[in-house]
Scaffold this motif. Structure first.
Motif, short mmCIF file in Angstrom:
data_model
loop_
_atom_site.label_atom_id
_atom_site.label_comp_id
_atom_site.label_asym_id
_atom_site.label_seq_id
_atom_site.Cartn_x
_atom_site.Cartn_y
_atom_site.Cartn_z
N SER A 194 0.80 -1.22 0.00
CA SER A 194 0.00 0.00 0.00
C SER A 194 0.84 1.27 0.00
O SER A 194 1.91 1.33 0.62
N ASP A 228 -9.12 -4.01 -2.60
CA ASP A 228 -9.22 -2.84 -3.47
C ASP A 228 -7.82 -2.42 -3.91
O ASP A 228 -6.94 -2.18 -3.07
N GLY A 230 -7.11 0.33 -5.40
CA GLY A 230 -7.07 1.78 -5.57
C GLY A 230 -5.88 2.47 -4.95
O GLY A 230 -5.37 3.46 -5.49
N ASN A 231 -5.42 2.00 -3.80
CA ASN A 231 -4.30 2.66 -3.13
C ASN A 231 -3.07 1.77 -3.04
O ASN A 231 -2.19 2.00 -2.23
N SER A 269 2.10 0.81 -7.38
CA SER A 269 2.31 0.34 -8.74
C SER A 269 3.68 0.83 -9.21
O SER A 269 3.95 2.04 -9.21
N ALA A 277 -0.60 -2.21 -9.32
CA ALA A 277 -1.46 -2.15 -8.15
C ALA A 277 -2.37 -3.37 -8.08
O ALA A 277 -2.59 -3.95 -7.01
N GLU A 278 -2.91 -3.77 -9.22
CA GLU A 278 -3.79 -4.94 -9.27
C GLU A 278 -3.03 -6.22 -8.90
O GLU A 278 -3.59 -7.11 -8.23
#
Length: 261
Positions: free
Chosen positions: A202, A231, A233-234, A237, A243-244
């Motif tokens: 994160s 999630d 989103g944060n 990356s 990030a995914e």
């Protein structure tokens, strides 16, 4: 790298006094600080070494669990808690290389709070108490974001108290060059519930995956989190992973940690 004075106090009181005298910086294992000073990213007129303070070294069992001195090396933790807290021993034994493990310290890692460091996840999942020269800080209150902690200026960690869970495991997907966690998950099962702490994933640094904690507290099995998702989103990356990718790693590693516990 700028010139600096070096002092090595023998007591916590002497260290506190030295840190409150002008432009001074605490030095524990130095595995992060010295490197950043060489790059001109940090500096101080005086470095105050904490490694000569006997009361800040060693491991023992006491009130609340394992008491680990802040100046205790990772290698010492890996060796001395192998039977009492195997998951924490594995975490410590997987940090960096032999030099880092023999020079780096518990307190230094927690004070620096690198977003990819291993110890923050171990402390947070264990519900550890960070003891300083001034107070005691619960792990849930201590970690406050990227390289940010609840420590005040000049405050030093003297020891960390780790409650010992019924079951626990730490699993990390490491960045092969540094052995930092690309993503790492520490799972700890206590009588009152399960705690899951994630590092390396994160932008806010170490965090608890509360949805997984709830599911695992009801059913401590990898199947309990099969329907959950993280999630992205944060999530971090970068060139090592999207990030995914990291969000998926959180779920995969949590399941592996539960199975290994």
């Amino acid at each position: 790298m700028q010139n600096f004075d070096f002092v090595k106090p023998a007591t916590i009181a002497e260290a506190v006094k030295a840190l409150n005298s002008g432009d001074a910086q605490a030095l524990s294992g130095g595995q992060t600080l010295i490197a950043t000073m060489k790059q001109g990213l940090a500096g101080a007129e005086t470095l105050v070494s904490l490694t000569g303070i006997a009361e800040m070294k060693g491991v023992c069992q006491g009130d609340g669990g394992l008491h680990i001195g802040a100046a205790t090396s990772h290698a010492t933790v890996a060796r001395e808690v192998a039977t009492t807290y195997p998951a924490l021993a594995k975490l410590a034994g997987g940090i960096g290389d032999p030099q880092v493990r023999n020079r780096g310290t518990v307190g230094g890692s927690l004070a620096n709070n690198d977003p990819a460091a291993c110890y923050p996840s171990g402390a947070l999942a264990s519900g550890a108490t960070i003891v300083t020269d001034r107070r005691e800080i619960a792990a849930d209150d201590y970690f406050q974001g990227l390289f940010a902690t609840a420590l005040d200026e000049g405050e030093i960690i003297t020891k960390v108290i780790f409650p010992i869970p019924e079951k626990a495991a730490y699993v990390k997907f490491e960045q092969p060059a540094s052995r930092f966690a690309l993503t790492g998950v520490f799972v700890a099962k206590f009588a009152g519930g399960v705690r899951v702490a994630v590092t390396g994933a994160s932008n806010d640094g170490v965090f608890r995956w509360t949805e997984a904690e709830k599911a695992l507290s009801a059913n401590f099995s990898a199947a309990a989190i099969s329907g959950l998702s993280v999630d992205a989103g944060n999530m971090i990356s970068d060139l090592h992973g999207t990030a995914e990718y990291r969000a998926n790693l959180v779920k995969v590693l949590t399941a592996r940690a539960v199975t290994a516990a």
